[in-house]
Design a protein around this motif. Structure first.
Motif, PDB file in Angstrom:
ATOM      1  N   ALA A  49       0.860  -1.189   0.000  1.00 45.78           N
ATOM      2  CA  ALA A  49       0.000   0.000   0.000  1.00 45.78           C
ATOM      3  C   ALA A  49       0.891   1.232   0.000  1.00 45.78           C
ATOM      4  CB  ALA A  49      -0.884  -0.003   1.243  1.00 45.78           C
ATOM      5  N   VAL A  61      -1.785  -1.258  -3.853  1.00 48.41           N
ATOM      6  CA  VAL A  61      -2.984  -0.486  -3.523  1.00 48.41           C
ATOM      7  C   VAL A  61      -2.526   0.959  -3.300  1.00 48.41           C
ATOM      8  CG1 VAL A  61      -4.960  -0.322  -1.963  1.00 48.41           C
ATOM      9  CG2 VAL A  61      -3.825  -2.512  -2.272  1.00 48.41           C
ATOM     10  N   GLY A  98      -4.780   0.475   3.533  1.00 46.77           N
ATOM     11  CA  GLY A  98      -4.529  -0.399   2.378  1.00 46.77           C
ATOM     12  C   GLY A  98      -5.151  -1.770   2.569  1.00 46.77           C
ATOM     13  N   LYS A 142      -8.869  -1.536   1.896  1.00 43.82           N
ATOM     14  CA  LYS A 142      -9.134  -1.341   0.462  1.00 43.82           C
ATOM     15  C   LYS A 142      -8.862  -2.650  -0.286  1.00 43.82           C
ATOM     16  CE  LYS A 142      -8.523   1.731  -3.385  1.00 43.82           C
ATOM     17  NZ  LYS A 142      -8.049   2.996  -3.879  1.00 43.82           N
ATOM     18  N   PHE A 143      -7.782  -3.323   0.089  1.00 43.31           N
ATOM     19  CA  PHE A 143      -7.381  -4.565  -0.592  1.00 43.31           C
ATOM     20  C   PHE A 143      -8.441  -5.658  -0.434  1.00 43.31           C
ATOM     21  CE2 PHE A 143      -4.926  -8.629  -0.324  1.00 43.31           C
ATOM     22  CZ  PHE A 143      -4.619  -8.705  -1.675  1.00 43.31           C
ATOM     23  N   PRO A 197      -8.000  -7.502  -6.374  1.00 45.94           N
ATOM     24  CA  PRO A 197      -6.564  -7.202  -6.354  1.00 45.94           C
ATOM     25  C   PRO A 197      -5.976  -7.129  -7.769  1.00 45.94           C
ATOM     26  CG  PRO A 197      -7.033  -9.379  -5.399  1.00 45.94           C
ATOM     27  CD  PRO A 197      -8.334  -8.805  -5.819  1.00 45.94           C
ATOM     28  N   TRP A 245     -13.994   4.591  -2.407  1.00 47.45           N
ATOM     29  CA  TRP A 245     -13.249   3.552  -3.129  1.00 47.45           C
ATOM     30  C   TRP A 245     -14.003   3.051  -4.352  1.00 47.45           C
ATOM     31  CZ3 TRP A 245     -11.780   0.229   1.727  1.00 47.45           C
ATOM     32  CH2 TRP A 245     -10.732   0.868   2.400  1.00 47.45           C
TER      33      TRP A 245
END
Ligand code: KG4
Ligand code: ZN
Length: 344
Positions: A81, A111, A316, A319-320, A325, A342
């Motif tokens: 990230a 990310v 990160g 979000k991941f 991915p 996001w």
């Protein structure tokens, strides 16, 4: 799941390994304060050059402390990230290119995040049970923002700095009083020996909006200092009083607007982040007000308030796990990046 975070948006080179978005395995921060202090502020060209010199060593140390070999990044690290923006272009580029290179060599997804997201997730690292929704106040050298965090990745921006950010005002007043850089910690310290009601500096409430403006307050301190200097030198007691009175004007403004927004939007949790949240008096006064208003308050420990890569690894992670991915090795920097959700 381990995330390697990389943060280089301003004047701290930082890398961190965080487990499952919450547990810090390492958080190495190489500060450039000594480089910029003679100039009373961050010099962008010096910042990017210093990031370049430090970044490899900082990442190596973060991996070593987390007991991960470079050769095992592909298997041990689930994602890298890094900060995409906002920040200084040259500084962001160093972190972004390093992250892209590692992502490409070790085939680990990348990310890219908004720096502000890092600041309003930092409190999660100290408070394992904390979850959105909450109201976030970000107070740093470049930002003073009020944001509703509905859920991970879903935000509603209420308002922000129209001119000087809170930390910027601290740094400029410190420069004016010839105290040093960064100004926040110095003013915080001197304020303890000053009277916070000694000088009636204005409170820039900007009623009817959730925006902030600290440039008028700073100008009022400049005018006060000029007037006093015409009569002679400023005593150290008066310097303490100026610091305490200025600091209190900033704190009053932040408290008034933040708790008003919490009430208006029915938020029972407030999270504060950014370097100014390390201010000892601000922390105490927010805690007292939160107790009175029966609102839960979460402020990260001072090291997690100022810029660090653990907060980027934390954001990160969320979000991941919430997106598809990708290797994303073409990610670009966005020095003027605005906060957005996001998923569009
Ligand atoms: O979050 P940060 O490390 O970097 C940015 O993203 O800008 O914040 C740096 C800012 C500086 O303006 C610094 O003076 C301020 O945070 N700061 C403080 C304190 N510690 C750092 N301001 C007030 N009191 C402090 N104790
Ligand atoms: Zn920051």
């Amino acid at each position: 799941m381990l995330i390697l975070g990389i943060e280089t948006s301003c004047d701290e080179t930082s890398a961190s390994v965080v487990q499952n978005g919450r547990r810090i395995k390492s958080n190495i921060i190489s500060s450039q304060i000594a480089v910029h202090a003679p100039y009373f502020g961050v010099v962008p060209e010096l910042a990017s050059r210093t990031h370049l010199e430090s970044i490899n060593g900082v990442i190596e140390s973060a991996l070593r402390e987390a007991k991960i070999n470079f050769s095992d990044i592909s298997t041990d690290i689930s994602a890298i990230a890094c900060t995409k923006g906002p920040g200084l272009a040259g500084s962001l580029l160093v972190g972004q290119i390093t992250a892209r290179t590692l992502s490409s060599i070790y085939k680990v997804p990348l990310v890219a995040l908004n720096h502000i997201e890092g600041h309003f997730y930092a409190a999660l690292l100290d408070h394992p049970s904390l979850k959105p929704p909450y109201l976030a106040l970000i107070v740093s050298g470049g930002h003073t923002e009020l944001i509703i965090v509905h859920s991970f990745g879903s935000y509603h921006y209420l308002g922000g700095t129209r001119d000087d950010a809170a930390g910027e005002a601290f740094d400029k007043v410190s420069k004016l009083l010839k105290l040093g850089y960064p100004g926040g910690p110095l003013i915080d310290k001197l304020s303890k020996d000053g009277k916070k009601d000694a000088i009636a500096f204005p409170r820039p409430y900007l009623r009817g909006t959730w925006d902030f403006s600290f440039s008028g307050l700073k100008t009022s301190v400049v005018n006060y200092v000029k007037k006093v200097e015409q009569l002679g030198t400023i005593s150290s007691n008066l310097v303490n009083d100026i610091c305490a009175s200025f600091q209190q004007a900033v704190i009053d403004t932040l408290i008034e607007k933040t708790f008003l927004a919490a009430k208006k939007y029915n938020m029972n949790k407030i999270v504060i982040g950014g370097g100014v949240a390390a201010n000892s008096s601000l922390r105490k006064q927010f805690e007292n007000t939160a107790r009175m208003e029966k609102i839960r308050l979460y402020i990260p420990s001072p090291t997690l308030c100022t810029d660090n890569a653990a907060m980027i690894a934390c954001a990160g992670y969320y979000k991941f796990i919430s997106s598809v991915p990708s290797l994303n090795t073409n990610a670009k920097i966005e020095p003027s990046m605005e906060l957005s959700n996001w998923n569009g």
